[in-house]
Write an enzyme that holds these catalytic residues in place. Structure first.
Site: not given
Ligand code: ARG
Length: 264
Positions: A164, A259
């Site tokens: 992300h 996050c």
């Molecule tokens: N386990 C989640 C995923 O893989 C973590 C999300 C983290 N969120 C972020 N905005 N980086 O989607």
């Protein structure tokens, strides 16, 4: 005053693997410790901004990562459409929350993958930076520009660890930013250098792996899991105060401070 949405980690665990950080961590979350860490983060944020809560849902362990709920601009909310089946059911709960709160809920075209503010970050000039390549799809950019009427720049993510945009880039007030270069294509590194010039701090691999770029920015405060002495001093020199909030249990799922929040 800024306003953030958070979701308590009552049902938080690592029960599937959809990013490299989750590998080897199945069933390894200490949930009581996660709750303590989340409460500490919430308290730190609540001293500087207001915090709203969305009710967690059993069986949706990643719902704590509200950054992925969607993208908010004024009273408009573009709801996420998640890449992985494990997270897709979250969307309807976030959609319900925002429509009850009086937001106009918007959808991208059927089939366009977009993981919300995890992949879409406004900088100090209200320019929207959109990450794609691992989770969100690049065509989300044009659709978001149409829906929100904003100026947007695309960034290409190239390493699944930095899946992300908010894992590797954080715009800060007054044209500053922190970022991790290896997360991006060469062209995207050049675009960031061009846009931020000397005001971008490129962090080390150690800082990146401690999710230092996954920071919450409130006025001059930068709230993050952990930063090296070098990064702290670079931020301090630019007038920022670094606040560390240990979120080690959430790192097991590939997420950290930013996050766990969504600016609304
Ligand atoms: N386990 C989640 C995923 O893989 C973590 C999300 C983290 N969120 C972020 N905005 N980086 O989607």
């Amino acid at each position: 005053m800024k306003h953030f949405l958070m979701c308590a980690p009552r049902f938080f665990e690592v029960s599937y693997v959809i990013n490299p950080w989750m590998e080897g961590n199945l069933g390894k979350v200490n949930n009581p410790l996660a709750q303590q860490q989340w409460e500490n983060l919430r308290d730190i944020v609540a001293k500087r901004a207001s915090v709203s809560l969305v009710e967690p849902v059993a069986g949706l362990p990643d719902m704590v990562f509200t950054a992925n709920a969607g993208l908010v601009r004024g009273k408009e909310f573009i709801v996420a459409s998640f890449r992985h089946a494990e997270r897709q059911p979250e969307a309807k709960f976030f959609e319900k929350f925002f429509s009850v709160q009086g937001y106009r809920v918007r959808h991208l075209r059927q089939g366009t993958i977009f993981e919300g503010a995890g992949d879409a970050l406004f900088d100090a000039q209200s320019r929207l930076w959109i990450g794609s390549g691992i989770r969100s799809e690049s065509q989300a950019l044009d659709e978001i520009v149409d829906v929100l009427d904003v100026e947007a720049c695309g960034l290409e993510l190239v390493d699944p660890h930095w899946y992300h945009l908010d894992t590797a880039f954080c715009p800060l007030p007054k044209g500053h930013a922190i970022a991790y270069a290896k997360a991006f294509s060469g062209e995207s590194v050049a675009a960031l250098n061009h846009a931020f010039g000397e005001n971008i701090i490129w962090v080390s691999e150690t800082d990146a792996r401690n999710f230092a770029c996954n920071a919450i920015s409130i006025d001059q405060s930068v709230i993050l899991h952990r930063a090296s002495a070098e990064l702290k001093s670079a931020l301090k020199q630019r007038g920022f105060e670094v606040i560390e909030a240990d979120v080690s249990e959430f790192l097991k799922a590939g997420g950290a401070c930013k996050c766990l929040t969504l600016e609304i």
